[in-house]
Design a protein around this motif. Structure first.
Motif, PDB file in Angstrom:
ATOM      1  N   VAL A 182      50.709  35.318  45.614  1.00  0.00           N
ATOM      2  CA  VAL A 182      49.558  36.104  45.401  1.00  0.00           C
ATOM      3  C   VAL A 182      48.432  35.314  44.674  1.00  0.00           C
ATOM      4  CG1 VAL A 182      48.615  38.426  44.732  1.00  0.00           C
ATOM      5  CG2 VAL A 182      51.042  38.091  45.647  1.00  0.00           C
ATOM      6  N   LEU A 183      47.248  35.065  45.148  1.00  0.00           N
ATOM      7  CA  LEU A 183      46.461  34.681  44.617  1.00  0.00           C
ATOM      8  C   LEU A 183      45.846  35.363  43.313  1.00  0.00           C
ATOM      9  CD1 LEU A 183      43.969  32.383  44.725  1.00  0.00           C
ATOM     10  CD2 LEU A 183      42.511  34.153  46.002  1.00  0.00           C
ATOM     11  N   GLN A 184      45.937  34.711  42.018  1.00  0.00           N
ATOM     12  CA  GLN A 184      45.914  35.482  40.876  1.00  0.00           C
ATOM     13  C   GLN A 184      44.412  36.230  40.844  1.00  0.00           C
ATOM     14  OE1 GLN A 184      46.997  33.037  37.636  1.00  0.00           O
ATOM     15  NE2 GLN A 184      49.071  33.207  38.044  1.00  0.00           N
ATOM     16  N   PRO A 185      43.097  35.712  41.272  1.00  0.00           N
ATOM     17  CA  PRO A 185      42.021  36.213  41.242  1.00  0.00           C
ATOM     18  C   PRO A 185      42.051  37.484  41.863  1.00  0.00           C
ATOM     19  CG  PRO A 185      41.630  33.907  41.461  1.00  0.00           C
ATOM     20  CD  PRO A 185      43.125  34.326  41.588  1.00  0.00           C
ATOM     21  N   LEU A 186      42.588  37.425  43.103  1.00  0.00           N
ATOM     22  CA  LEU A 186      42.828  38.582  43.950  1.00  0.00           C
ATOM     23  C   LEU A 186      43.614  39.863  43.279  1.00  0.00           C
ATOM     24  CD1 LEU A 186      42.552  40.126  46.665  1.00  0.00           C
ATOM     25  CD2 LEU A 186      44.460  38.885  47.474  1.00  0.00           C
ATOM     26  N   ALA A 187      44.817  39.456  42.600  1.00  0.00           N
ATOM     27  CA  ALA A 187      45.495  40.424  41.722  1.00  0.00           C
ATOM     28  C   ALA A 187      44.725  40.863  40.844  1.00  0.00           C
ATOM     29  CB  ALA A 187      46.927  39.641  41.566  1.00  0.00           C
ATOM     30  N   GLU A 197      33.220  49.790  42.524  1.00  0.00           N
ATOM     31  CA  GLU A 197      32.886  48.484  42.078  1.00  0.00           C
ATOM     32  C   GLU A 197      33.113  47.377  43.110  1.00  0.00           C
ATOM     33  OE1 GLU A 197      33.462  48.702  37.285  1.00  0.00           O
ATOM     34  OE2 GLU A 197      35.276  48.094  38.594  1.00  0.00           O
ATOM     35  N   GLN A 198      34.090  47.222  43.725  1.00  0.00           N
ATOM     36  CA  GLN A 198      34.161  46.489  44.865  1.00  0.00           C
ATOM     37  C   GLN A 198      33.103  46.829  46.087  1.00  0.00           C
ATOM     38  OE1 GLN A 198      38.275  46.050  46.269  1.00  0.00           O
ATOM     39  NE2 GLN A 198      38.982  46.718  44.071  1.00  0.00           N
ATOM     40  N   GLU A 199      32.763  48.094  46.118  1.00  0.00           N
ATOM     41  CA  GLU A 199      31.984  48.290  47.180  1.00  0.00           C
ATOM     42  C   GLU A 199      30.600  47.834  47.222  1.00  0.00           C
ATOM     43  OE1 GLU A 199      31.316  49.933  50.976  1.00  0.00           O
ATOM     44  OE2 GLU A 199      33.380  50.044  50.045  1.00  0.00           O
ATOM     45  N   MET A 200      30.044  47.933  45.639  1.00  0.00           N
ATOM     46  CA  MET A 200      28.790  47.592  45.404  1.00  0.00           C
ATOM     47  C   MET A 200      28.608  46.215  45.214  1.00  0.00           C
ATOM     48  SD  MET A 200      27.531  50.497  42.312  1.00  0.00           S
ATOM     49  CE  MET A 200      28.971  49.829  41.400  1.00  0.00           C
ATOM     50  N   GLY A 201      29.736  45.422  45.049  1.00  0.00           N
ATOM     51  CA  GLY A 201      29.335  44.000  44.747  1.00  0.00           C
ATOM     52  C   GLY A 201      29.591  43.781  43.143  1.00  0.00           C
ATOM     53  N   VAL A 202      30.565  42.861  42.729  1.00  0.00           N
ATOM     54  CA  VAL A 202      30.820  42.499  41.446  1.00  0.00           C
ATOM     55  C   VAL A 202      31.485  40.990  41.422  1.00  0.00           C
ATOM     56  CG1 VAL A 202      33.139  43.629  41.487  1.00  0.00           C
ATOM     57  CG2 VAL A 202      32.077  43.267  39.189  1.00  0.00           C
ATOM     58  N   ALA A 203      31.093  40.474  40.282  1.00  0.00           N
ATOM     59  CA  ALA A 203      31.971  39.062  40.122  1.00  0.00           C
ATOM     60  C   ALA A 203      33.032  39.434  39.025  1.00  0.00           C
ATOM     61  CB  ALA A 203      31.036  37.882  39.624  1.00  0.00           C
ATOM     62  N   LEU A 204      34.147  38.928  39.240  1.00  0.00           N
ATOM     63  CA  LEU A 204      35.267  39.073  38.343  1.00  0.00           C
ATOM     64  C   LEU A 204      35.622  37.542  37.700  1.00  0.00           C
ATOM     65  CD1 LEU A 204      37.648  40.848  36.969  1.00  0.00           C
ATOM     66  CD2 LEU A 204      38.854  39.984  38.729  1.00  0.00           C
ATOM     67  N   ASP A 213      39.374  32.146  36.637  1.00  0.00           N
ATOM     68  CA  ASP A 213      39.412  32.310  38.150  1.00  0.00           C
ATOM     69  C   ASP A 213      38.225  33.293  38.230  1.00  0.00           C
ATOM     70  OD1 ASP A 213      41.917  31.095  37.969  1.00  0.00           O
ATOM     71  OD2 ASP A 213      43.098  33.304  37.693  1.00  0.00           O
ATOM     72  N   ILE A 214      37.332  33.075  39.278  1.00  0.00           N
ATOM     73  CA  ILE A 214      36.394  33.798  39.523  1.00  0.00           C
ATOM     74  C   ILE A 214      36.562  34.297  41.026  1.00  0.00           C
ATOM     75  CG2 ILE A 214      33.776  33.580  39.951  1.00  0.00           C
ATOM     76  CD1 ILE A 214      34.452  32.859  37.427  1.00  0.00           C
ATOM     77  N   ALA A 215      36.178  35.740  41.066  1.00  0.00           N
ATOM     78  CA  ALA A 215      36.471  36.420  42.295  1.00  0.00           C
ATOM     79  C   ALA A 215      35.132  37.188  42.594  1.00  0.00           C
ATOM     80  CB  ALA A 215      37.734  37.222  42.392  1.00  0.00           C
ATOM     81  N   LEU A 222      37.246  41.029  49.023  1.00  0.00           N
ATOM     82  CA  LEU A 222      37.127  39.913  48.424  1.00  0.00           C
ATOM     83  C   LEU A 222      36.409  38.902  49.400  1.00  0.00           C
ATOM     84  CD1 LEU A 222      37.904  37.882  46.182  1.00  0.00           C
ATOM     85  CD2 LEU A 222      39.874  37.216  47.561  1.00  0.00           C
ATOM     86  N   TRP A 223      35.142  38.733  48.814  1.00  0.00           N
ATOM     87  CA  TRP A 223      34.032  37.787  49.604  1.00  0.00           C
ATOM     88  C   TRP A 223      34.351  36.342  49.369  1.00  0.00           C
ATOM     89  CZ3 TRP A 223      31.864  40.406  53.226  1.00  0.00           C
ATOM     90  CH2 TRP A 223      31.187  39.694  54.211  1.00  0.00           C
ATOM     91  N   HIS A 224      34.584  35.977  48.115  1.00  0.00           N
ATOM     92  CA  HIS A 224      34.754  34.364  47.765  1.00  0.00           C
ATOM     93  C   HIS A 224      35.384  34.279  46.721  1.00  0.00           C
ATOM     94  CE1 HIS A 224      34.085  30.137  48.075  1.00  0.00           C
ATOM     95  NE2 HIS A 224      33.362  30.405  46.987  1.00  0.00           N
ATOM     96  N   THR A 225      36.220  33.392  46.458  1.00  0.00           N
ATOM     97  CA  THR A 225      37.041  32.986  45.389  1.00  0.00           C
ATOM     98  C   THR A 225      36.880  31.470  44.922  1.00  0.00           C
ATOM     99  OG1 THR A 225      39.112  33.236  44.105  1.00  0.00           O
ATOM    100  CG2 THR A 225      39.376  32.709  46.283  1.00  0.00           C
TER     101      THR A 225
END
Length: 244
Positions: A182-187, A197-204, A213-215, A222-225
Protein backbone atom coordinates in the motif's frame (compact mmCIF):
# COMPACT_ATOMS: atom_id res chain seq x y z
CA UNK A 1 -14.91 -11.22 15.69
CA UNK A 2 -15.27 -12.20 12.05
CA UNK A 3 -12.08 -10.98 10.40
CA UNK A 4 -8.49 -10.26 11.35
CA UNK A 5 -6.40 -7.65 9.59
CA UNK A 6 -2.76 -6.65 10.15
CA UNK A 7 -0.56 -3.83 8.95
CA UNK A 8 3.15 -3.05 8.81
CA UNK A 9 4.65 0.43 8.42
CA UNK A 10 8.38 0.14 7.75
CA UNK A 11 9.80 3.63 8.03
CA UNK A 12 13.19 5.28 8.27
CA UNK A 13 13.03 5.96 12.02
CA UNK A 14 10.52 3.42 13.33
CA UNK A 15 8.73 0.22 12.37
CA UNK A 16 5.13 -0.23 13.46
CA UNK A 17 3.02 -3.39 13.43
CA UNK A 18 -0.65 -3.69 14.30
CA UNK A 19 -3.15 -6.55 14.52
CA UNK A 20 -6.85 -5.68 14.46
CA UNK A 21 -10.20 -7.43 14.44
CA UNK A 22 -13.23 -6.33 12.41
CA UNK A 23 -16.68 -7.32 13.63
CA UNK A 24 -19.93 -7.77 11.70
CA UNK A 25 -20.64 -4.03 11.90
CA UNK A 26 -17.22 -3.11 10.40
CA UNK A 27 -16.00 -1.77 13.72
CA UNK A 28 -12.23 -2.08 14.17
CA UNK A 29 -10.72 -3.22 17.45
CA UNK A 30 -6.96 -2.99 17.90
CA UNK A 31 -5.72 -6.21 19.48
CA UNK A 32 -1.98 -5.64 19.51
CA UNK A 33 0.60 -3.02 18.55
CA UNK A 34 4.36 -3.23 18.17
CA UNK A 35 6.81 -0.37 17.61
CA UNK A 36 10.60 -0.48 17.48
CA UNK A 37 13.39 1.77 16.34
CA UNK A 38 14.09 1.19 12.66
CA UNK A 39 17.33 -0.42 11.56
CA UNK A 40 18.65 -1.20 8.10
CA UNK A 41 16.54 1.53 6.50
CA UNK A 42 17.61 4.77 4.86
CA UNK A 43 15.29 7.32 3.28
CA UNK A 44 12.43 4.86 3.21
CA UNK A 45 14.22 1.94 1.52
CA UNK A 46 16.05 -1.14 2.78
CA UNK A 47 19.84 -0.75 2.82
CA UNK A 48 20.64 -3.70 5.10
CA UNK A 49 18.40 -6.73 4.69
CA UNK A 50 19.56 -8.52 7.84
CA UNK A 51 19.07 -5.54 10.15
CA UNK A 52 15.73 -4.53 8.60
CA UNK A 53 14.47 -8.11 8.84
CA UNK A 54 15.43 -8.31 12.51
CA UNK A 55 13.77 -4.98 13.34
CA UNK A 56 10.56 -5.99 11.55
CA UNK A 57 10.58 -9.24 13.49
CA UNK A 58 10.82 -7.37 16.81
CA UNK A 59 7.83 -5.15 15.95
CA UNK A 60 5.79 -8.13 14.78
CA UNK A 61 6.68 -10.08 17.93
CA UNK A 62 5.48 -7.23 20.13
CA UNK A 63 2.17 -7.04 18.28
CA UNK A 64 1.71 -10.83 18.37
CA UNK A 65 2.46 -10.93 22.12
CA UNK A 66 -0.10 -8.22 22.82
CA UNK A 67 -2.75 -9.76 20.55
CA UNK A 68 -1.93 -13.32 21.66
CA UNK A 69 -2.12 -14.52 18.09
CA UNK A 70 0.29 -14.79 15.15
CA UNK A 71 0.47 -12.31 12.28
CA UNK A 72 0.02 -14.48 9.20
CA UNK A 73 -0.97 -11.92 6.59
CA UNK A 74 -0.42 -8.16 6.49
CA UNK A 75 -0.82 -5.03 4.44
CA UNK A 76 2.62 -3.42 4.08
CA UNK A 77 3.17 0.29 3.51
CA UNK A 78 5.72 1.34 0.91
CA UNK A 79 7.32 4.72 0.26
CA UNK A 80 10.70 6.13 -0.73
CA UNK A 81 11.97 8.53 -3.37
CA UNK A 82 11.89 5.70 -5.94
CA UNK A 83 8.08 5.94 -6.07
CA UNK A 84 6.84 7.58 -9.28
CA UNK A 85 3.25 8.37 -10.32
CA UNK A 86 2.56 8.19 -14.06
CA UNK A 87 -0.74 9.47 -15.55
CA UNK A 88 -2.36 7.06 -17.98
CA UNK A 89 -5.66 6.46 -19.77
CA UNK A 90 -7.39 3.20 -20.59
CA UNK A 91 -10.26 2.69 -23.03
CA UNK A 92 -12.47 -0.37 -23.54
CA UNK A 93 -15.62 -1.13 -25.49
CA UNK A 94 -18.59 -2.06 -23.32
CA UNK A 95 -21.03 -3.41 -25.88
CA UNK A 96 -24.24 -2.37 -27.48
CA UNK A 97 -26.72 -1.11 -24.90
CA UNK A 98 -25.12 -3.03 -22.03
CA UNK A 99 -24.61 -1.83 -18.47
CA UNK A 100 -21.07 -1.35 -17.23
CA UNK A 101 -19.94 -4.06 -14.81
CA UNK A 102 -17.04 -4.34 -12.38
CA UNK A 103 -15.29 -6.51 -14.97
CA UNK A 104 -15.48 -3.65 -17.49
CA UNK A 105 -13.91 -1.28 -14.96
CA UNK A 106 -11.13 -3.77 -14.31
CA UNK A 107 -10.53 -4.13 -18.07
CA UNK A 108 -10.23 -0.35 -18.37
CA UNK A 109 -7.74 -0.24 -15.51
CA UNK A 110 -5.83 -3.11 -17.11
CA UNK A 111 -5.64 -1.07 -20.32
CA UNK A 112 -4.32 1.90 -18.33
CA UNK A 113 -1.65 -0.36 -16.81
CA UNK A 114 -0.41 -1.33 -20.28
CA UNK A 115 2.26 1.36 -20.45
CA UNK A 116 5.94 1.10 -21.21
CA UNK A 117 7.99 1.17 -18.02
CA UNK A 118 11.69 0.36 -17.56
CA UNK A 119 12.51 -3.26 -16.79
CA UNK A 120 13.84 -2.26 -13.36
CA UNK A 121 10.48 -0.83 -12.22
CA UNK A 122 7.19 -2.49 -11.34
CA UNK A 123 3.61 -1.34 -10.87
CA UNK A 124 2.33 -1.05 -7.29
CA UNK A 125 -1.12 0.51 -7.84
CA UNK A 126 -3.37 1.63 -10.66
CA UNK A 127 -5.64 4.26 -9.11
CA UNK A 128 -8.61 5.66 -11.07
CA UNK A 129 -9.06 9.43 -10.92
CA UNK A 130 -12.23 9.68 -13.01
CA UNK A 131 -14.15 7.84 -15.72
CA UNK A 132 -15.63 8.95 -19.02
CA UNK A 133 -18.76 7.09 -20.12
CA UNK A 134 -19.26 7.72 -23.83
CA UNK A 135 -19.19 11.57 -23.90
CA UNK A 136 -19.96 12.08 -20.23
CA UNK A 137 -16.85 13.07 -18.27
CA UNK A 138 -16.19 13.20 -14.54
CA UNK A 139 -18.01 9.99 -13.64
CA UNK A 140 -16.99 8.61 -10.24
CA UNK A 141 -18.59 5.16 -10.31
CA UNK A 142 -19.62 3.98 -13.78
CA UNK A 143 -20.94 0.57 -12.70
CA UNK A 144 -24.56 0.13 -13.78
CA UNK A 145 -24.49 2.92 -16.39
CA UNK A 146 -25.45 2.01 -19.96
CA UNK A 147 -22.67 2.81 -22.41
CA UNK A 148 -20.81 1.82 -25.54
CA UNK A 149 -17.37 3.01 -24.42
CA UNK A 150 -15.64 3.33 -21.06
CA UNK A 151 -12.51 5.40 -20.49
CA UNK A 152 -10.55 5.80 -17.26
CA UNK A 153 -8.11 8.53 -16.26
CA UNK A 154 -5.72 6.78 -13.87
CA UNK A 155 -2.51 7.18 -11.92
CA UNK A 156 -0.09 4.28 -12.33
CA UNK A 157 2.12 4.11 -9.23
CA UNK A 158 5.48 2.44 -9.89
CA UNK A 159 8.48 1.65 -7.73
CA UNK A 160 12.03 0.42 -8.21
CA UNK A 161 11.92 -3.38 -8.43
CA UNK A 162 14.95 -3.85 -6.17
CA UNK A 163 13.50 -1.63 -3.42
CA UNK A 164 10.13 -3.38 -3.63
CA UNK A 165 11.60 -6.88 -3.60
CA UNK A 166 13.98 -6.12 -0.73
CA UNK A 167 11.05 -4.94 1.41
CA UNK A 168 9.01 -8.01 0.46
CA UNK A 169 11.91 -10.30 1.35
CA UNK A 170 12.34 -8.72 4.80
CA UNK A 171 8.65 -9.23 5.62
CA UNK A 172 8.31 -12.74 4.18
CA UNK A 173 11.36 -13.88 6.14
CA UNK A 174 9.02 -14.04 9.16
CA UNK A 175 6.48 -16.23 7.39
CA UNK A 176 4.10 -13.32 6.81
CA UNK A 177 2.15 -13.35 3.57
CA UNK A 178 1.80 -9.88 2.07
CA UNK A 179 -1.86 -9.13 1.44
CA UNK A 180 -0.98 -6.04 -0.59
CA UNK A 181 1.64 -3.33 -0.81
CA UNK A 182 0.00 0.00 0.00
CA UNK A 183 1.38 3.39 -0.99
CA UNK A 184 1.96 5.18 2.31
CA UNK A 185 0.74 8.64 1.18
CA UNK A 186 -2.52 6.98 0.09
CA UNK A 187 -2.88 5.19 3.42
CA UNK A 188 -2.17 8.42 5.33
CA UNK A 189 -4.84 10.25 3.35
CA UNK A 190 -7.42 7.54 3.94
CA UNK A 191 -6.63 7.66 7.67
CA UNK A 192 -6.74 11.40 8.41
CA UNK A 193 -8.75 13.16 5.68
CA UNK A 194 -12.53 13.45 5.66
CA UNK A 195 -14.50 12.78 2.50
CA UNK A 196 -15.33 16.51 2.32
CA UNK A 197 -11.64 17.44 2.40
CA UNK A 198 -10.84 14.94 -0.33
CA UNK A 199 -13.71 16.34 -2.35
CA UNK A 200 -12.73 20.02 -2.06
CA UNK A 201 -9.04 19.41 -2.70
CA UNK A 202 -6.23 19.13 -0.18
CA UNK A 203 -2.50 18.47 -0.10
CA UNK A 204 -1.32 16.09 2.59
CA UNK A 205 2.30 16.20 3.77
CA UNK A 206 3.45 13.26 5.90
CA UNK A 207 6.90 14.26 7.21
CA UNK A 208 8.84 11.19 8.26
CA UNK A 209 12.40 10.78 9.41
CA UNK A 210 13.95 10.23 5.99
CA UNK A 211 11.25 11.17 3.48
CA UNK A 212 8.26 13.46 3.12
CA UNK A 213 5.21 11.91 1.46
CA UNK A 214 3.03 14.34 -0.51
CA UNK A 215 -0.45 13.35 -1.62
CA UNK A 216 -2.88 15.62 -3.46
CA UNK A 217 -6.55 14.68 -3.20
CA UNK A 218 -9.17 16.24 -5.46
CA UNK A 219 -12.74 15.33 -6.37
CA UNK A 220 -12.70 12.56 -3.79
CA UNK A 221 -9.68 10.68 -5.11
CA UNK A 222 -5.90 10.68 -5.08
CA UNK A 223 -4.91 13.04 -7.89
CA UNK A 224 -1.14 12.99 -7.59
CA UNK A 225 1.58 11.80 -5.23
CA UNK A 226 5.31 12.30 -4.83
CA UNK A 227 7.82 11.20 -2.20
CA UNK A 228 10.51 13.75 -1.42
CA UNK A 229 13.98 12.57 -0.40
CA UNK A 230 14.03 14.92 2.62
CA UNK A 231 12.63 14.30 6.09
CA UNK A 232 12.76 15.37 9.70
CA UNK A 233 16.23 13.91 10.25
CA UNK A 234 17.67 16.28 7.67
CA UNK A 235 16.09 19.31 9.34
CA UNK A 236 17.32 18.20 12.78
CA UNK A 237 20.83 17.67 11.45
CA UNK A 238 20.90 21.05 9.71
CA UNK A 239 19.75 22.80 12.90
CA UNK A 240 22.34 20.91 14.98
CA UNK A 241 25.18 21.79 12.61
CA UNK A 242 24.06 25.38 12.14
CA UNK A 243 23.77 26.01 15.88
CA UNK A 244 26.71 23.75 16.73
Amino acid sequence: MTELIAGLDVGTTKICAVICAIDDEDQVQVLGVGQVRSRGMRRGVVVNVAEATAAIGEAVEQAERAAQMPMQRAYVGIAGAHIVAIPSRGVVAVGRGRSITAEDVERALEAARAIAIPHNREIIHTLPRSFTVDEQEGVRDPIGMVAYRLEVDAQVITGASTSVQNLIRCVQAHGIEIEELVLQPLASGMAVLTSAEQEMGVALADIGGGTTDIAIFLDGTLWHTVVLDVGGNHITQDVAIGLR
